[in-house]
Design a protein around this motif. Structure first.
Motif, mmCIF file in Angstrom:
data_model
loop_
_atom_site.group_PDB
_atom_site.id
_atom_site.type_symbol
_atom_site.label_atom_id
_atom_site.label_comp_id
_atom_site.label_asym_id
_atom_site.label_seq_id
_atom_site.Cartn_x
_atom_site.Cartn_y
_atom_site.Cartn_z
ATOM 1 N N ILE A 1 -7.134 -5.391 42.041
ATOM 2 C CA ILE A 1 -5.911 -4.638 42.319
ATOM 3 C C ILE A 1 -5.325 -3.977 41.071
ATOM 4 O O ILE A 1 -4.982 -2.790 41.121
ATOM 5 N N PRO A 2 -5.199 -4.673 39.935
ATOM 6 C CA PRO A 2 -4.657 -3.981 38.750
ATOM 7 C C PRO A 2 -5.495 -2.771 38.333
ATOM 8 O O PRO A 2 -4.961 -1.723 37.962
ATOM 9 N N GLU A 3 -6.804 -2.915 38.441
ATOM 10 C CA GLU A 3 -7.706 -1.811 38.104
ATOM 11 C C GLU A 3 -7.484 -0.621 39.052
ATOM 12 O O GLU A 3 -7.427 0.534 38.622
ATOM 13 N N ILE A 4 -7.353 -0.904 40.335
ATOM 14 C CA ILE A 4 -7.133 0.159 41.323
ATOM 15 C C ILE A 4 -5.799 0.852 41.061
ATOM 16 O O ILE A 4 -5.711 2.082 41.105
ATOM 17 N N GLU A 5 -4.759 0.056 40.799
ATOM 18 C CA GLU A 5 -3.429 0.628 40.550
ATOM 19 C C GLU A 5 -3.455 1.594 39.368
ATOM 20 O O GLU A 5 -2.871 2.669 39.424
ATOM 21 N N LYS A 6 -4.123 1.188 38.282
ATOM 22 C CA LYS A 6 -4.214 2.065 37.103
ATOM 23 C C LYS A 6 -4.983 3.338 37.429
ATOM 24 O O LYS A 6 -4.611 4.426 37.009
ATOM 25 N N LYS A 7 -6.060 3.184 38.177
ATOM 26 C CA LYS A 7 -6.929 4.314 38.477
ATOM 27 C C LYS A 7 -6.235 5.361 39.348
ATOM 28 O O LYS A 7 -6.374 6.554 39.123
ATOM 29 N N ILE A 8 -5.469 4.914 40.335
ATOM 30 C CA ILE A 8 -4.884 5.861 41.282
ATOM 31 C C ILE A 8 -3.424 6.192 40.985
ATOM 32 O O ILE A 8 -2.812 6.972 41.721
ATOM 33 N N ALA A 9 -2.878 5.655 39.904
ATOM 34 C CA ALA A 9 -1.464 5.875 39.585
ATOM 35 C C ALA A 9 -1.137 7.359 39.420
ATOM 36 O O ALA A 9 -0.091 7.817 39.882
ATOM 37 N N ASN A 10 -2.006 8.087 38.770
ATOM 38 C CA ASN A 10 -1.716 9.491 38.477
ATOM 39 C C ASN A 10 -2.520 10.466 39.334
ATOM 40 O O ASN A 10 -2.496 11.667 39.075
ATOM 41 N N LEU A 11 -3.220 9.941 40.335
ATOM 42 C CA LEU A 11 -4.023 10.812 41.183
ATOM 43 C C LEU A 11 -3.194 11.379 42.325
ATOM 44 O O LEU A 11 -2.269 10.736 42.820
#
Length: 134
Positions: free
Chosen positions: A96-106
């Motif tokens: 989840i933390p990895e996903i949040e970082k990845k899609i935060a600015n998408l």
């Protein structure tokens, strides 16, 4: 949205998670069992945890992206290694933390594309593993 006969019921989801027969790859966990002999199609259900986002609109967007991929590639119609399965797909809580970082600015389109690409990689890996098991 998948037709009702191609979705799992609540009882089936509980059974799958209690049986603990699953494979994990990338962002996803796939709980699965072989389909009943008289049902000639795969069944899918997806769950996106509230830990990913408290906004249900965002969780539904991700769920719809996964279901859209399933429908576009006709994953419910074709057997895997001559066998149909019931699948319950969950996003891995560890990632989840990895996903949040990845899609935060998408943007929305890019988020959907990212989820579908990750789902495709995980599905191909799962298919390979299920071929090996037979």
């Amino acid at each position: 949205m998948l037709p009702q006969k191609q979705r799992l019921t609540g009882k089936e989801v509980i059974f799958l998670t209690r049986k603990k027969q699953y494979l994990s790859q990338g962002l996803f966990w796939f709980f699965f069992i072989k389909q009943y002999p008289n049902i000639p199609y795969n069944q899918f259900s997806c769950h996106i945890t509230i830990k990913l986002s408290k906004k249900s609109v965002f969780r539904h967007m991700i769920k719809r992206a996964m279901i859209q991929y399933i429908e576009q590639h006709n994953l419910t119609k074709y057997p895997i290694n001559d066998t149909f399965y019931k699948f319950f797909v969950v996003i891995s809580k560890d990632r989840i933390p990895e996903i949040e970082k990845k899609i935060a600015n998408l943007e929305k389109k890019d988020t959907i594309k990212y989820i579908q690409n990750e789902f495709e990689k995980a599905r191909k890996w799962l298919t390979d593993r299920l071929y090996e098991k037979k």
